[in-house]
Scaffold this motif. Structure first.
Motif, PDB file in Angstrom:
ATOM      1  N   MET A 255       0.809  -1.208   0.000  1.00  0.00           N
ATOM      2  CA  MET A 255       0.000   0.000   0.000  1.00  0.00           C
ATOM      3  C   MET A 255       0.849   1.269   0.000  1.00  0.00           C
ATOM      4  SD  MET A 255      -2.914  -1.086  -0.396  1.00  0.00           S
ATOM      5  CE  MET A 255      -3.613   0.553  -0.396  1.00  0.00           C
ATOM      6  N   ALA A 256       1.922   1.283   0.761  1.00  0.00           N
ATOM      7  CA  ALA A 256       2.769   2.479   0.795  1.00  0.00           C
ATOM      8  C   ALA A 256       3.375   2.752  -0.577  1.00  0.00           C
ATOM      9  CB  ALA A 256       3.866   2.316   1.847  1.00  0.00           C
ATOM     10  N   VAL A 257       3.831   1.702  -1.236  1.00  0.00           N
ATOM     11  CA  VAL A 257       4.427   1.862  -2.564  1.00  0.00           C
ATOM     12  C   VAL A 257       3.370   2.294  -3.574  1.00  0.00           C
ATOM     13  CG1 VAL A 257       5.688   0.691  -4.409  1.00  0.00           C
ATOM     14  CG2 VAL A 257       6.199   0.165  -2.015  1.00  0.00           C
ATOM     15  N   ALA A 258       2.192   1.679  -3.532  1.00  0.00           N
ATOM     16  CA  ALA A 258       1.130   2.023  -4.477  1.00  0.00           C
ATOM     17  C   ALA A 258       0.650   3.455  -4.288  1.00  0.00           C
ATOM     18  CB  ALA A 258      -0.035   1.047  -4.315  1.00  0.00           C
ATOM     19  N   THR A 259       0.736   3.985  -3.075  1.00  0.00           N
ATOM     20  CA  THR A 259       0.283   5.349  -2.811  1.00  0.00           C
ATOM     21  C   THR A 259       1.271   6.388  -3.317  1.00  0.00           C
ATOM     22  OG1 THR A 259      -0.839   4.537  -0.819  1.00  0.00           O
ATOM     23  CG2 THR A 259      -0.539   6.908  -1.008  1.00  0.00           C
ATOM     24  N   VAL A 260       2.551   6.090  -3.281  1.00  0.00           N
ATOM     25  CA  VAL A 260       3.586   7.090  -3.592  1.00  0.00           C
ATOM     26  C   VAL A 260       4.063   6.988  -5.037  1.00  0.00           C
ATOM     27  CG1 VAL A 260       5.921   7.852  -3.011  1.00  0.00           C
ATOM     28  CG2 VAL A 260       4.330   7.203  -1.196  1.00  0.00           C
ATOM     29  N   LEU A 261       4.262   5.788  -5.544  1.00  0.00           N
ATOM     30  CA  LEU A 261       4.917   5.610  -6.841  1.00  0.00           C
ATOM     31  C   LEU A 261       4.000   5.967  -8.001  1.00  0.00           C
ATOM     32  CD1 LEU A 261       7.570   4.547  -8.132  1.00  0.00           C
ATOM     33  CD2 LEU A 261       6.477   2.308  -8.270  1.00  0.00           C
ATOM     34  N   SER A 262       4.584   6.557  -9.044  1.00  0.00           N
ATOM     35  CA  SER A 262       3.886   6.771 -10.315  1.00  0.00           C
ATOM     36  C   SER A 262       4.249   5.619 -11.240  1.00  0.00           C
ATOM     37  CB  SER A 262       4.301   8.109 -10.947  1.00  0.00           C
ATOM     38  OG  SER A 262       3.918   9.197 -10.142  1.00  0.00           O
ATOM     39  N   PRO A 263       3.391   4.606 -11.360  1.00  0.00           N
ATOM     40  CA  PRO A 263       3.789   3.388 -12.071  1.00  0.00           C
ATOM     41  C   PRO A 263       3.907   3.594 -13.576  1.00  0.00           C
ATOM     42  CG  PRO A 263       1.479   3.274 -11.448  1.00  0.00           C
ATOM     43  CD  PRO A 263       2.018   4.533 -10.835  1.00  0.00           C
ATOM     44  N   SER A 264       4.886   2.942 -14.132  1.00  0.00           N
ATOM     45  CA  SER A 264       5.071   2.899 -15.588  1.00  0.00           C
ATOM     46  C   SER A 264       5.965   1.719 -15.902  1.00  0.00           C
ATOM     47  CB  SER A 264       5.707   4.196 -16.108  1.00  0.00           C
ATOM     48  OG  SER A 264       7.037   4.326 -15.661  1.00  0.00           O
ATOM     49  N   PHE A 265       5.778   1.141 -17.078  1.00  0.00           N
ATOM     50  CA  PHE A 265       6.567  -0.028 -17.453  1.00  0.00           C
ATOM     51  C   PHE A 265       7.756   0.395 -18.305  1.00  0.00           C
ATOM     52  CE2 PHE A 265       3.070  -2.293 -15.761  1.00  0.00           C
ATOM     53  CZ  PHE A 265       3.594  -3.513 -15.369  1.00  0.00           C
ATOM     54  N   GLU A 266       8.582   1.224 -17.690  1.00  0.00           N
ATOM     55  CA  GLU A 266       9.831   1.667 -18.284  1.00  0.00           C
ATOM     56  C   GLU A 266      10.916   1.652 -17.216  1.00  0.00           C
ATOM     57  OE1 GLU A 266       9.308   5.503 -19.948  1.00  0.00           O
ATOM     58  OE2 GLU A 266       7.856   4.861 -21.478  1.00  0.00           O
ATOM     59  N   ILE A 267      12.120   1.357 -17.629  1.00  0.00           N
ATOM     60  CA  ILE A 267      13.265   1.389 -16.729  1.00  0.00           C
ATOM     61  C   ILE A 267      14.141   2.560 -17.137  1.00  0.00           C
ATOM     62  CG2 ILE A 267      15.309   0.172 -15.905  1.00  0.00           C
ATOM     63  CD1 ILE A 267      13.894  -2.432 -16.334  1.00  0.00           C
ATOM     64  N   GLY A 268      14.117   3.624 -16.345  1.00  0.00           N
ATOM     65  CA  GLY A 268      14.937   4.788 -16.627  1.00  0.00           C
ATOM     66  C   GLY A 268      16.370   4.574 -16.171  1.00  0.00           C
ATOM     67  N   LYS A 269      17.284   5.290 -16.799  1.00  0.00           N
ATOM     68  CA  LYS A 269      18.686   5.150 -16.420  1.00  0.00           C
ATOM     69  C   LYS A 269      18.971   5.832 -15.092  1.00  0.00           C
ATOM     70  CE  LYS A 269      20.388   9.258 -18.848  1.00  0.00           C
ATOM     71  NZ  LYS A 269      21.386   9.777 -19.807  1.00  0.00           N
ATOM     72  N   SER A 270      18.100   6.748 -14.668  1.00  0.00           N
ATOM     73  CA  SER A 270      18.290   7.448 -13.409  1.00  0.00           C
ATOM     74  C   SER A 270      17.301   6.935 -12.371  1.00  0.00           C
ATOM     75  CB  SER A 270      18.097   8.958 -13.592  1.00  0.00           C
ATOM     76  OG  SER A 270      18.156   9.634 -12.348  1.00  0.00           O
ATOM     77  N   LEU A 271      17.774   6.799 -11.137  1.00  0.00           N
ATOM     78  CA  LEU A 271      16.896   6.383 -10.047  1.00  0.00           C
ATOM     79  C   LEU A 271      15.928   7.482  -9.638  1.00  0.00           C
ATOM     80  CD1 LEU A 271      19.448   4.533  -7.724  1.00  0.00           C
ATOM     81  CD2 LEU A 271      17.812   3.506  -9.320  1.00  0.00           C
ATOM     82  N   LEU A 272      16.169   8.712 -10.088  1.00  0.00           N
ATOM     83  CA  LEU A 272      15.323   9.837  -9.724  1.00  0.00           C
ATOM     84  C   LEU A 272      14.219  10.092 -10.731  1.00  0.00           C
ATOM     85  CD1 LEU A 272      18.084  12.323  -8.508  1.00  0.00           C
ATOM     86  CD2 LEU A 272      17.003  10.445  -7.277  1.00  0.00           C
ATOM     87  N   ASP A 273      14.174   9.337 -11.810  1.00  0.00           N
ATOM     88  CA  ASP A 273      13.122   9.499 -12.806  1.00  0.00           C
ATOM     89  C   ASP A 273      11.816   8.904 -12.289  1.00  0.00           C
ATOM     90  OD1 ASP A 273      14.805  10.720 -14.597  1.00  0.00           O
ATOM     91  OD2 ASP A 273      15.316   8.860 -15.655  1.00  0.00           O
ATOM     92  N   PRO A 274      10.705   9.609 -12.453  1.00  0.00           N
ATOM     93  CA  PRO A 274       9.419   9.043 -12.039  1.00  0.00           C
ATOM     94  C   PRO A 274       9.110   7.777 -12.839  1.00  0.00           C
ATOM     95  CG  PRO A 274       9.235  11.402 -12.453  1.00  0.00           C
ATOM     96  CD  PRO A 274      10.568  10.974 -12.982  1.00  0.00           C
ATOM     97  N   GLY A 275       8.393   6.879 -12.205  1.00  0.00           N
ATOM     98  CA  GLY A 275       7.993   5.660 -12.905  1.00  0.00           C
ATOM     99  C   GLY A 275       8.577   4.422 -12.264  1.00  0.00           C
ATOM    100  N   GLY A 276       8.388   3.321 -12.947  1.00  0.00           N
ATOM    101  CA  GLY A 276       8.807   2.033 -12.436  1.00  0.00           C
ATOM    102  C   GLY A 276       7.639   1.301 -11.802  1.00  0.00           C
ATOM    103  N   GLY A 277       7.929   0.221 -11.144  1.00  0.00           N
ATOM    104  CA  GLY A 277       6.879  -0.564 -10.506  1.00  0.00           C
ATOM    105  C   GLY A 277       7.477  -1.695  -9.701  1.00  0.00           C
TER     106      GLY A 277
END
Length: 328
Positions: A255-277
Motif C-alpha cells: 500500500m505504501a508503494v502504491a500510494t507514492v509511486l507513479s507506475p510505468s513499465f519503463e526502466i529509466g537510467k536514473s533512479l530519480l526518474d518518475p515511474g517504475g513498478g
C-alpha cells in the motif's frame, strides 16, 4: 553350601533411565504438547504447500496464454487479446527499491541499536526502545499517505543536490518533476523496515558476553574498541538475519508503494526518474479491473515474489544456523 543369588548393582547416580522406564514416566501433558507442536508444524507445511500449488496452477494458466517472454518483456497488457506481459520492470523496481532501503536503513538501525544497548542511560534507552517498537505498528497506508503528502514535496532539494554533485553518473540525474521515483520508494521503505532491523539487532547486542566486554575494558580498551572487538563480531550473524527480515518486508510492501509511486513499465537510467513498478504495487493496482487471464498473470507475478521472499527468509535461517549461540 548355601549360595545366595547375586543382586544387580544399582545404577550410578545421574545415569539416564532405561527406555522402558523413561517411557513409563512420560506424562499425559507432555504427550499432548508434543502432538500439538508436531501438528502445528505439519499444518504450517501443508498451508505453505497449498499456497505454492495454488499459485503454480494459476500461473501456469496465464503463462500458457502469454504471447511475450515472462521474464524479459517490458509490457503488462494481460487483459488484451492476445495477452502480453512480463516482469522485467517489476523485478527491477522491486529489487532496486529494496536494496536502496537496505543501504539506508541497516547502518542507521545498527547505530540506533548500539546507542540503546551500550551508550544511552536506562532512563533514555527504555522509552526510546518503546518508540522504535511502536514504529512497526504503524499501518502501511499511513506511511503511504505521509510519503505522498509530506515526503514527496520535500525531496526536491535532495534531488537537486544529488543532480548537482552526482548527476554526471547518470544514476542521479534529475529533470525536475514530482519525486515519485524508486529512490523515494527506497527512502520510504527504509523508514518502514527500520524498527524491525533495530529491534532484532538491539536484542542481539544485549546478548553479547559481558565477561568479554569487561575483560576488554580491564585491558584499557575504549568503549568503541569494546564494541568493535566484542559486540559486533558476536552479533554479526544476528544483524545479517535482521537485515534479511527487513528485506523480506521491503520486497512485499504494497500500500505504501502504491500510494507514492507513479507506475510505468519503463526502466529509466536514473533512479530519480518518475515511474517504475514493483510486484506488490502492480498486483494491488491492477487486480480489481483485471479479467480472468489478467488475474492469473498477476498471480504469476505473485508466485515470483513468493519464491523470492522464501529465498530471503531461507538465507536468514541459514545464517542464523551457522552460529551455535542461536541454534542452541
Amino acid at each position: 553350601m548355601d549360595i545366595t543369588p547375586a543382586t544387580a548393582a544399582p545404577p550410578p547416580l545421574g545415569a539416564a533411565p532405561a527406555p522402558a522406564e523413561q517411557k513409563a514416566t512420560t506424562r499425559p501433558g507432555d504427550r499432548i504438547f508434543l502432538a500439538l507442536s508436531r501438528g502445528s508444524g505439519i499444518l504450517l507445511l501443508v498451508i505453505m504447500a497449498a499456497i505454492a500449488v495454488f499459485l503454480t496452477v494459476r500461473a501456469t494458466n496465464a503463462l500458457s496464454h502469454n504471447e511475450g517472454n515472462f521474464f524479459t518483456t517490458f509490457e503488462w497488457s494481460a487483459n488484451s487479446t492476445p495477452p502480453v506481459f512480463g516482469i522485467a520492470v517489476l523485478a527491477f523496481g522491486t529489487v532496486v527499491s529494496s536494496l536502496i532501503a537496505m543501504l539506508i536503513a541497516v547502518p542507521v538501525a545498527i547505530g540506533i541499536a548500539l546507542f540503546i544497548s551500550h551508550y544511552a542511560p536506562r532512563k533514555l534507552s527504555t522509552p526510546l526502545s518503546y518508540v522504535i517498537d511502536l514504529l512497526a505498528a504503524v499501518p502501511s497506508i499511513v506511511y503511504g499517505l505521509w510519503g505522498a503528502l509530506f515526503l514527496v514535496p520535500h525531496l526536491g532539494g535532495l534531488y537537486s543536490w544529488l543532480n548537482d554533485y552526482f548527476g554526471w553518473t547518470g544514476i542521479f540525474e534529475y529533470h525536475d518533476g514530482a519525486a515519485r521515483s524508486l529512490f523515494t520508494i527506497g527512502i520510504l521503505l527504509a523508514i518502514m523496515i527500520l524498527p524491525i532491523v533495530t529491534s532484532v539487532s538491539r536484542e542481539v547486542f544485549l546478548q553479547a558476553p559481558k565477561m568479554h566486554e569487561e575483560a576488554a575494558l580491564a585491558l584499557g580498551a575504549t568503549r568503541w574498541e569494546v564494541i568493535r572487538m566484542s559486540v559486533l563480531p558476536f552479533g554479526r550473524s544476528g544483524v545479517i538475519s535482521a537485515s534479511m527480515l527487513g528485506l523480506g518486508r521491503a520486497l512485499g510492501e504494497t500500500m505504501a508503494v502504491a500510494t507514492v509511486l507513479s507506475p510505468s513499465f519503463e526502466i529509466g537510467k536514473s533512479l530519480l526518474d518518475p515511474g517504475g513498478g514493483t510486484f506488490a504495487q502492480n498486483i494491488a493496482s491492477s487486480f480489481k479491473e483485471s479479467g480472468e487471464i489478467g488475474k492469473d498473470a498477476l498471480i504469476a507475478s505473485g508466485l515470483v515474489l513468493f519464491v523470492l521472499t522464501l529465498l530471503v527468509n531461507g538465507a536468514a535461517r541459514l545464517i542464523i544456523a551457522r552460529r551455535k549461540e542461536y541454534t542452541a
